[in-house]
Design a protein around this motif. Structure first.
Motif, PDB file in Angstrom:
ATOM      1  N   UNK A 126       1.000  -1.101  -0.127  1.00  0.00           N
ATOM      2  CA  UNK A 126      -0.063   0.046   0.004  1.00  0.00           C
ATOM      3  C   UNK A 126       1.037   1.371  -0.146  1.00  0.00           C
ATOM      4  N   UNK A 127       0.165   2.289  -0.416  1.00  0.00           N
ATOM      5  CA  UNK A 127       0.788   3.792  -0.091  1.00  0.00           C
ATOM      6  C   UNK A 127       0.240   4.417   1.207  1.00  0.00           C
ATOM      7  N   UNK A 128       1.008   5.243   1.795  1.00  0.00           N
ATOM      8  CA  UNK A 128       0.504   6.026   2.801  1.00  0.00           C
ATOM      9  C   UNK A 128      -0.898   6.502   2.528  1.00  0.00           C
ATOM     10  N   UNK A 129      -0.841   6.981   1.231  1.00  0.00           N
ATOM     11  CA  UNK A 129      -2.296   7.908   0.892  1.00  0.00           C
ATOM     12  C   UNK A 129      -3.517   6.716   0.701  1.00  0.00           C
ATOM     13  N   UNK A 130      -3.287   5.529   0.778  1.00  0.00           N
ATOM     14  CA  UNK A 130      -4.343   4.853   0.650  1.00  0.00           C
ATOM     15  C   UNK A 130      -5.103   4.714   1.941  1.00  0.00           C
ATOM     16  N   UNK A 131      -4.538   4.951   2.980  1.00  0.00           N
ATOM     17  CA  UNK A 131      -5.547   5.317   4.041  1.00  0.00           C
ATOM     18  C   UNK A 131      -6.509   6.451   4.197  1.00  0.00           C
ATOM     19  N   UNK A 160      -7.159   5.479  -4.352  1.00  0.00           N
ATOM     20  CA  UNK A 160      -6.186   5.787  -5.311  1.00  0.00           C
ATOM     21  C   UNK A 160      -6.469   4.659  -6.384  1.00  0.00           C
ATOM     22  N   UNK A 161      -7.680   4.332  -6.635  1.00  0.00           N
ATOM     23  CA  UNK A 161      -8.017   3.462  -7.781  1.00  0.00           C
ATOM     24  C   UNK A 161      -7.814   4.138  -9.163  1.00  0.00           C
ATOM     25  N   UNK A 162      -8.121   5.299  -9.225  1.00  0.00           N
ATOM     26  CA  UNK A 162      -8.018   6.072 -10.691  1.00  0.00           C
ATOM     27  C   UNK A 162      -6.591   6.343 -10.937  1.00  0.00           C
ATOM     28  N   UNK A 180      -8.415  15.899 -13.643  1.00  0.00           N
ATOM     29  CA  UNK A 180      -9.248  15.244 -14.309  1.00  0.00           C
ATOM     30  C   UNK A 180     -10.016  14.192 -13.813  1.00  0.00           C
ATOM     31  N   UNK A 181     -11.145  13.824 -14.253  1.00  0.00           N
ATOM     32  CA  UNK A 181     -11.996  12.877 -13.440  1.00  0.00           C
ATOM     33  C   UNK A 181     -11.410  11.320 -13.663  1.00  0.00           C
ATOM     34  N   UNK A 182     -10.646  10.951 -14.664  1.00  0.00           N
ATOM     35  CA  UNK A 182      -9.877   9.884 -14.982  1.00  0.00           C
ATOM     36  C   UNK A 182      -8.766   9.508 -14.000  1.00  0.00           C
ATOM     37  N   UNK A 183      -8.197  10.777 -13.305  1.00  0.00           N
ATOM     38  CA  UNK A 183      -7.068  10.806 -12.641  1.00  0.00           C
ATOM     39  C   UNK A 183      -7.516  11.191 -11.170  1.00  0.00           C
ATOM     40  N   UNK A 184      -8.612  11.461 -10.667  1.00  0.00           N
ATOM     41  CA  UNK A 184      -9.061  11.971  -9.477  1.00  0.00           C
ATOM     42  C   UNK A 184      -9.348  10.931  -8.424  1.00  0.00           C
TER      43      UNK A 184
END
Length: 266
Positions: A89-94, A98-100, A173-177
């Motif tokens: 995991x990343x730290x930001x996952x919590x 982060x799926x996009x 952008x929505x696809x990377x948000x």
């Protein structure tokens, strides 16, 4: 090179002494200055640390004039995608979904724990850290940088203007948000676009966030309330390949031209 920059060295942490000095700086900034805490914070030894430290690279800014142990005056944590996948995991996952970003197929780098000693803010220190980060990114052909950046405090009222400015003007952008996790989700559209006050928004915006915006950065959907750290976090991301040439030159420029009489940091 001038006297201001001659005292500095920017590099990755090499040993335990470097890491401990970075964690000591983080304690000074994130715990003592900003009121944060965490399950692995060592108050007796004055170290801010967590379970991610062993898997990150630690970019440090060393002041050669300071004694060993207090020699780190700037720090950044860097986690490449392949190492995050191996760790799980990343730290930001919590804080964010982060799926996009994972689905984008882009080469990712998570940034975190950016801090500079109070005595070294406002000069060449942050620019030198950015130079070191640029070298790391370019050498590894990183395509997307991301990480959380924090507003001090968890009361949304004083943050209405800066959060709304980010929502109305800098959404990814929505696809990377990525989107903040529901259990700690703080809406950012707290002010209608027509009622935004740019001056108030910029006055309340941390310098690190403003620096990312100048480079063409975006934010995820919603803020995340991090009560243990006493912060309101936003997810910043930057597509390095989408940078304009103006942004790219700012990001990768060296300190020396500025010292020779060129323009300021901006």
């Amino acid at each position: 090179m001038t006297a201001e920059t001659a005292i500095y060295e920017t590099r990755l942490a090499r040993d335990e002494a470097d890491l401990l000095a970075a964690q000591r700086l983080r304690y000074s900034v994130f715990v003592e200055e900003l009121g944060g805490d965490g399950p692995m914070v060592d108050h007796a030894a004055r170290l801010e640390r967590d379970e991610f430290d062993p898997v990150y690279d630690h970019l440090i800014l060393v002041d050669r004039t300071r004694p060993q142990g207090d020699h780190v005056v700037g720090a950044y944590r860097l986690l490449p995608a392949e190492r995050a996948e191996a760790f799980g995991r990343y730290y930001c996952d919590a804080e964010y979904d982060l799926a996009p970003l994972r689905a984008s197929g882009r080469k990712l780098l998570e940034l975190g724990r950016s801090c500079v000693h109070p005595e070294h803010r406002g000069g060449a220190a942050m620019l030198m850290l950015w130079n070191g980060l640029a070298d790391y990114v370019l050498a590894r052909e990183i395509e997307v940088l991301f990480g959380v950046a924090s507003f001090h405090g968890i009361d949304p009222e004083p943050l209405r203007q800066p959060l709304a400015w980010l929502h109305h003007h800098h959404l990814a952008p929505p696809e990377m948000r990525p989107r903040a996790r529901a259990e700690h989700f703080q809406p950012m559209d707290l002010v209608p676009e027509a009622e935004l006050d740019r001056r108030a928004a910029m006055a309340g915006m941390p310098n690190l966030i403003k620096a990312y915006l100048r480079l063409g950065g975006f934010v995820g959907e919603g803020a995340y309330i991090d009560a243990p750290f006493n912060t309101t976090d936003v997810l910043l991301l930057m597509d390095t390949k989408a940078m304009s040439e103006k942004h790219r030159s700012f990001y990768t420029r060296r300190v020396e031209p500025r010292e020779a009489g060129g323009g300021g940091q901006g």
